[in-house]
Design a protein around this motif. Structure first.
Motif, PDB file in Angstrom:
ATOM      1  N   ASP A   1      -9.675 -40.639   7.639  1.00 33.00           N
ATOM      2  CA  ASP A   1      -8.498 -39.429   8.149  1.00 33.00           C
ATOM      3  C   ASP A   1      -8.826 -39.165   9.504  1.00 33.00           C
ATOM      4  O   ASP A   1      -9.913 -38.237   9.610  1.00 33.00           O
ATOM      5  CB  ASP A   1      -8.495 -38.271   6.971  1.00 33.00           C
TER       6      ASP A   1
ATOM      7  N   SER B   1     -12.793 -38.708  13.087  1.00 33.07           N
ATOM      8  CA  SER B   1     -12.106 -38.433  11.785  1.00 33.07           C
ATOM      9  C   SER B   1     -12.867 -37.541  11.008  1.00 33.07           C
ATOM     10  O   SER B   1     -14.250 -37.411  11.257  1.00 33.07           O
ATOM     11  CB  SER B   1     -12.094 -39.780  11.179  1.00 33.07           C
TER      12      SER B   1
ATOM     13  N   GLY C   1      -3.018 -37.679  12.909  1.00 37.08           N
ATOM     14  CA  GLY C   1      -2.808 -38.463  11.533  1.00 37.08           C
ATOM     15  C   GLY C   1      -1.742 -39.564  11.705  1.00 37.08           C
ATOM     16  O   GLY C   1      -1.696 -40.285  10.751  1.00 37.08           O
TER      17      GLY C   1
ATOM     18  N   ASN D   1      -3.335 -42.799  11.582  1.00 34.97           N
ATOM     19  CA  ASN D   1      -3.460 -43.376  10.097  1.00 34.97           C
ATOM     20  C   ASN D   1      -2.414 -43.967   9.578  1.00 34.97           C
ATOM     21  O   ASN D   1      -2.130 -45.104   8.991  1.00 34.97           O
ATOM     22  CB  ASN D   1      -4.132 -42.208   9.290  1.00 34.97           C
ATOM     23  N   GLU D   2      -1.273 -43.295   9.694  1.00 34.84           N
ATOM     24  CA  GLU D   2       0.166 -43.863   9.203  1.00 34.84           C
ATOM     25  C   GLU D   2       0.727 -45.107   9.863  1.00 34.84           C
ATOM     26  O   GLU D   2       1.221 -45.968   9.463  1.00 34.84           O
ATOM     27  CB  GLU D   2       1.196 -42.545   9.454  1.00 34.84           C
TER      28      GLU D   2
END
Length: 161
Positions: free
Chosen positions: A69, A93, A120, A123-124
């Motif tokens: 994350d 992270s 974030g 990450n997506e």
């Protein structure tokens, strides 16, 4: 140790799936005049997706999965100049912090300000919405020194074993 190995293999499989999808996208990407989007990768898991003299750069799905994350992204300023291999920022992270290196030389023409408030996103969608910078390349031939999607897929497979 066995669970760490399994985790790394799962990360590699997920990243390979992403790389395969990305490879299919880049092969079928629409032409924009005489220009065509194409992606190139570094062994350190940065990418440069080029459109003419401008490359969109960030970290790959493999890198974001390994980091976990993401909670902070440090980006340069528009107008900053970097040589290929220079650190242009960092990503932090919950697991680690890492410098991010310029895959090509040039001048920053845009930064993804959305990452300041929503890191974030990397990450997506690391290779679409989670891009870090757009850099006007000094020498487009530097892209030839980077890995193709196929070579990057092989590189990730070798790191997973």
């Amino acid at each position: 140790m066995a669970s760490a190995t399994m985790m790394l293999r799962n990360v590699a499989r997920r990243s390979l799936s992403q790389a395969s999808r990305f490879n299919n996208i880049s092969q079928t990407a629409p032409s924009m005049g005489a220009m065509r989007f194409s992606s190139h990768f570094t062994p350190a898991h940065e990418y440069a997706s080029s459109d003419g003299k401008v490359a969109t750069c960030g970290i790959t799905d493999f890198a974001q999965a390994a980091l976990g994350d993401i909670v902070f992204v440090d980006l340069p300023e528009v107008g900053d100049e970097f040589e290929k291999g220079d650190s242009f920022g960092s990503v932090e992270s919950v697991k680690a912090a890492s410098d991010v290196y310029a895959p090509v030389s040039g001048t920053i023409v845009e930064v993804n300000e959305a990452l300041t408030d929503e890191p974030g996103v990397v990450n997506e969608s690391p290779e679409e919405n989670g891009w870090f910078i757009k850099i006007e390349m000094e020498d487009e031939s530097e892209l030839e020194e980077l890995m193709t999607p196929e070579a990057y897929k092989t590189h990730c497979e070798s790191e997973a074993h």
